[in-house]
Design a protein around this motif. Structure first.
Motif, PDB file in Angstrom:
ATOM      1  N   LEU A 170       0.835  -1.194   0.000  1.00 51.90           N
ATOM      2  CA  LEU A 170       0.000   0.000   0.000  1.00 51.90           C
ATOM      3  C   LEU A 170       0.876   1.253   0.000  1.00 51.90           C
ATOM      4  O   LEU A 170       0.664   2.181  -0.800  1.00 51.90           O
ATOM      5  N   GLY A 171       1.856   1.290   0.900  1.00 50.84           N
ATOM      6  CA  GLY A 171       2.763   2.430   0.939  1.00 50.84           C
ATOM      7  C   GLY A 171       3.510   2.602  -0.367  1.00 50.84           C
ATOM      8  O   GLY A 171       3.684   3.720  -0.873  1.00 50.84           O
ATOM      9  N   TYR A 172       3.947   1.481  -0.934  1.00 51.23           N
ATOM     10  CA  TYR A 172       4.700   1.510  -2.192  1.00 51.23           C
ATOM     11  C   TYR A 172       3.867   2.113  -3.326  1.00 51.23           C
ATOM     12  O   TYR A 172       4.310   3.031  -4.030  1.00 51.23           O
ATOM     13  N   TYR A 173       2.645   1.610  -3.495  1.00 53.09           N
ATOM     14  CA  TYR A 173       1.842   2.050  -4.638  1.00 53.09           C
ATOM     15  C   TYR A 173       1.260   3.450  -4.440  1.00 53.09           C
ATOM     16  O   TYR A 173       1.020   4.163  -5.423  1.00 53.09           O
ATOM     17  N   VAL A 174       1.037   3.873  -3.205  1.00 55.66           N
ATOM     18  CA  VAL A 174       0.658   5.267  -2.972  1.00 55.66           C
ATOM     19  C   VAL A 174       1.791   6.178  -3.418  1.00 55.66           C
ATOM     20  O   VAL A 174       1.577   7.206  -4.092  1.00 55.66           O
ATOM     21  N   SER A 175       3.023   5.802  -3.070  1.00 52.68           N
ATOM     22  CA  SER A 175       4.184   6.595  -3.459  1.00 52.68           C
ATOM     23  C   SER A 175       4.333   6.654  -4.979  1.00 52.68           C
ATOM     24  O   SER A 175       4.576   7.714  -5.558  1.00 52.68           O
ATOM     25  N   VAL A 176       4.167   5.506  -5.619  1.00 56.42           N
ATOM     26  CA  VAL A 176       4.260   5.461  -7.082  1.00 56.42           C
ATOM     27  C   VAL A 176       3.179   6.334  -7.720  1.00 56.42           C
ATOM     28  O   VAL A 176       3.432   7.066  -8.685  1.00 56.42           O
ATOM     29  N   SER A 177       1.952   6.243  -7.184  1.00 51.29           N
ATOM     30  CA  SER A 177       0.846   7.038  -7.730  1.00 51.29           C
ATOM     31  C   SER A 177       1.113   8.537  -7.608  1.00 51.29           C
ATOM     32  O   SER A 177       0.628   9.330  -8.420  1.00 51.29           O
ATOM     33  N   LYS A 178       1.890   8.926  -6.609  1.00 56.79           N
ATOM     34  CA  LYS A 178       2.219  10.340  -6.432  1.00 56.79           C
ATOM     35  C   LYS A 178       3.424  10.764  -7.260  1.00 56.79           C
ATOM     36  O   LYS A 178       3.826  11.936  -7.228  1.00 56.79           O
ATOM     37  N   GLY A 179       4.020   9.810  -7.988  1.00 56.43           N
ATOM     38  CA  GLY A 179       5.174  10.123  -8.824  1.00 56.43           C
ATOM     39  C   GLY A 179       6.460  10.305  -8.049  1.00 56.43           C
ATOM     40  O   GLY A 179       7.397  10.958  -8.520  1.00 56.43           O
ATOM     41  N   LEU A 180       6.552   9.689  -6.871  1.00 52.96           N
ATOM     42  CA  LEU A 180       7.734   9.826  -6.032  1.00 52.96           C
ATOM     43  C   LEU A 180       8.752   8.716  -6.319  1.00 52.96           C
ATOM     44  O   LEU A 180       8.407   7.667  -6.859  1.00 52.96           O
ATOM     45  N   ASP A 181       9.993   8.958  -5.947  1.00 48.64           N
ATOM     46  CA  ASP A 181      11.047   7.951  -6.097  1.00 48.64           C
ATOM     47  C   ASP A 181      11.049   7.079  -4.846  1.00 48.64           C
ATOM     48  O   ASP A 181      11.562   7.474  -3.802  1.00 48.64           O
ATOM     49  N   VAL A 182      10.466   5.888  -4.955  1.00 48.58           N
ATOM     50  CA  VAL A 182      10.326   4.995  -3.803  1.00 48.58           C
ATOM     51  C   VAL A 182      11.677   4.583  -3.246  1.00 48.58           C
ATOM     52  O   VAL A 182      11.838   4.381  -2.033  1.00 48.58           O
ATOM     53  N   ASP A 183      12.660   4.461  -4.125  1.00 47.30           N
ATOM     54  CA  ASP A 183      13.970   3.965  -3.696  1.00 47.30           C
ATOM     55  C   ASP A 183      14.831   5.037  -3.031  1.00 47.30           C
ATOM     56  O   ASP A 183      15.861   4.714  -2.435  1.00 47.30           O
ATOM     57  N   LYS A 184      14.404   6.299  -3.132  1.00 47.46           N
ATOM     58  CA  LYS A 184      15.191   7.366  -2.529  1.00 47.46           C
ATOM     59  C   LYS A 184      14.290   8.328  -1.761  1.00 47.46           C
ATOM     60  O   LYS A 184      14.077   9.475  -2.179  1.00 47.46           O
ATOM     61  N   PRO A 185      13.719   7.877  -0.640  1.00 46.71           N
ATOM     62  CA  PRO A 185      12.860   8.773   0.154  1.00 46.71           C
ATOM     63  C   PRO A 185      13.661   9.979   0.639  1.00 46.71           C
ATOM     64  O   PRO A 185      14.845   9.862   0.976  1.00 46.71           O
ATOM     65  N   ARG A 186      13.009  11.124   0.676  1.00 47.73           N
ATOM     66  CA  ARG A 186      13.717  12.336   1.088  1.00 47.73           C
ATOM     67  C   ARG A 186      14.125  12.257   2.568  1.00 47.73           C
ATOM     68  O   ARG A 186      13.443  11.646   3.387  1.00 47.73           O
ATOM     69  N   ASN A 187      15.246  12.839   2.842  1.00 42.31           N
ATOM     70  CA  ASN A 187      15.759  12.972   4.214  1.00 42.31           C
ATOM     71  C   ASN A 187      16.164  11.644   4.858  1.00 42.31           C
ATOM     72  O   ASN A 187      16.502  11.617   6.039  1.00 42.31           O
ATOM     73  N   LEU A 188      16.119  10.547   4.106  1.00 42.72           N
ATOM     74  CA  LEU A 188      16.500   9.256   4.670  1.00 42.72           C
ATOM     75  C   LEU A 188      17.813   8.780   4.065  1.00 42.72           C
ATOM     76  O   LEU A 188      18.161   9.132   2.937  1.00 42.72           O
ATOM     77  N   ALA A 189      18.542   7.976   4.813  1.00 38.20           N
ATOM     78  CA  ALA A 189      19.805   7.406   4.339  1.00 38.20           C
ATOM     79  C   ALA A 189      19.836   5.932   4.655  1.00 38.20           C
ATOM     80  O   ALA A 189      19.103   5.443   5.516  1.00 38.20           O
ATOM     81  N   LYS A 190      20.684   5.203   3.959  1.00 38.44           N
ATOM     82  CA  LYS A 190      20.788   3.764   4.191  1.00 38.44           C
ATOM     83  C   LYS A 190      21.433   3.456   5.533  1.00 38.44           C
ATOM     84  O   LYS A 190      21.252   2.379   6.085  1.00 38.44           O
ATOM     85  N   SER A 191      22.214   4.390   6.038  1.00 36.06           N
ATOM     86  CA  SER A 191      22.841   4.180   7.338  1.00 36.06           C
ATOM     87  C   SER A 191      22.788   5.475   8.133  1.00 36.06           C
ATOM     88  O   SER A 191      22.772   6.573   7.566  1.00 36.06           O
ATOM     89  N   VAL A 192      22.740   5.346   9.458  1.00 31.87           N
ATOM     90  CA  VAL A 192      22.709   6.507  10.334  1.00 31.87           C
ATOM     91  C   VAL A 192      24.146   6.921  10.640  1.00 31.87           C
ATOM     92  O   VAL A 192      24.932   6.135  11.175  1.00 31.87           O
ATOM     93  N   THR A 193      24.482   8.149  10.281  1.00 30.89           N
ATOM     94  CA  THR A 193      25.867   8.605  10.460  1.00 30.89           C
ATOM     95  C   THR A 193      26.005   9.638  11.564  1.00 30.89           C
ATOM     96  O   THR A 193      27.108  10.029  11.918  1.00 30.89           O
ATOM     97  N   VAL A 194      24.875  10.112  12.102  1.00 31.94           N
ATOM     98  CA  VAL A 194      24.930  11.065  13.217  1.00 31.94           C
ATOM     99  C   VAL A 194      23.974  10.603  14.300  1.00 31.94           C
ATOM    100  O   VAL A 194      22.996   9.924  14.033  1.00 31.94           O
ATOM    101  N   GLU A 195      24.261  10.973  15.520  1.00 31.68           N
ATOM    102  CA  GLU A 195      23.397  10.601  16.635  1.00 31.68           C
ATOM    103  C   GLU A 195      22.403  11.720  16.925  1.00 31.68           C
ATOM    104  O   GLU A 195      22.679  12.877  16.709  1.00 31.68           O
TER     105      GLU A 195
END
Length: 353
Positions: free
Chosen positions: A328-353
């Protein structure tokens, strides 16, 4: 590092707590380990003579022998950095042989002392690991846990971790669970095959939603939390998950006409209560969707849209129930034309506390 292992089960090799202790011994085999089996080599019963002896006032040969035994036990305990305690539950408490051990090591001016502020433990800086085994299902507020926390804290050992072996699976039940676990990949694929297009259509209807809520009870609440998180992090729609049983404590006031509420109901014993909660939100104008077990088609009398997952063992249902919510989250994002693989403000690893 010095490790003291205390076994107390009368069941020897058939004991769950002894098996846990042996496993721990194997994992710590590179350290200096002392094992004391209090069932195989039981301590004397702690009676008046023993009480006189451990106070440091022996007068007879027997009392001197009991004091020497206490000194030996205390020396082992003082030398240990880690104490591993096998503690089965017998008649709602610890075994009598383990209780005798604590009676012999709880000594004033040796392992604890009295101060103006009350008793103070003298064995500080040690770590205890309690391997507790029960013949049934108990929560952490039980006599074994409470007593061991109290007596260990009394002598100054406050860093205590508990591991619980609860109940026992017979061979038949074990095989049933393994078979159910092995079916999960096939069942996940079935969810994808059967529900993907329906979820895609449904998601397109709510691509412009401002708020979405998820509700569930017990483990279904946890599944709802994952669904809510997935929706907000890749579609940027405000979403929250709530424990369905807590709705009337204020959160139900957030429900208004047309708002999407996704219900998760996979637990048979909570089905009727969940239906009651779902009716409450629908009566307030919510558009109600549900994730439930295949065959539970009666739910369609209550909801506007239903998604189904295959029957499995209840402990494995989250692995299936989360799939429709993630889609559901995936297809809502696709329907909005967003890049599912690169959510804004998120990173694959946490580099700061």
């Amino acid at each position: 590092m010095n490790v003291l292992v205390l076994k107390s089960s009368i069941l020897a090799d058939n004991s769950q707590s002894n098996k846990l202790a042996d496993y721990t011994i194997e994992k710590l085999k590179d350290h200096n380990i002392v094992v004391r089996d209090l069932a195989a080599q039981p301590l004397p019963h702690f009676d008046t003579t023993a009480a006189t002896a451990v106070r440091g006032e022996p007068k007879t040969t027997e009392e001197n022998a009991l004091l020497a035994l206490s000194d030996e036990l205390v020396a082992e305990l003082k030398a240990a950095d880690i104490i591993v305690i096998g503690a089965p539950m017998y008649n709602l408490g610890i075994p009598t042989q383990l209780k005798s051990y604590f009676d012999f090591i709880a000594r004033p001016r040796v392992t604890f002392q009295y101060t103006a502020n009350g008793p103070e433990g003298l064995l500080q800086g040690k770590k205890a690991i309690v391997l507790a085994s029960f013949g049934g299902m108990y929560d952490e507020n039980n006599n074994v846990t409470n007593y061991l926390k109290a007596i260990l804290g009394f002598v100054g050992i406050t860093d205590v971790q508990f591991a619980y072996a609860k109940g026992k699976l017979d061979e038949k039940r074990y095989k049933e669970l393994i078979e159910a676990l092995q079916k999960l990949p096939e069942q996940i694929q079935k969810v994808l095959d059967d529900e993907k297009e329906r979820i895609q259509w449904f998601a397109s209807k709510y691509a412009n939603a401002k708020d979405v809520f998820f509700i569930g009870r017990g483990i279904d609440y946890a599944v709802g939390m994952e669904g809510s998180l997935k929706l907000k992090e890749i579609s940027y729609i405000h979403s929250e998950a709530y424990a369905a049983g807590e709705l009337k404590h204020g959160t139900i006031s957030l429900i208004e006409d047309g708002i999407l509420v996704v219900s998760v109901l996979t637990q048979k014993e909570l089905y009727e209560k969940m239906i009651s909660n779902m009716v409450e939100v629908k009566c307030r104008g919510a558009y109600l969707a549900a994730v439930t077990m295949a065959g539970n088609y009666k739910v369609e009398d209550t909801v506007n849209f239903a998604l189904y997952i295959p029957e499995t063992e209840e402990c494995f249902t989250p692995s299936l129930a989360v799939i429709p919510l993630q889609l559901l989250g995936y297809y809502v994002s696709v329907s909005k034309g967003l890049d599912v693989d690169k959510p804004r403000n998120l990173a694959k690893s946490v580099t700061v506390e």
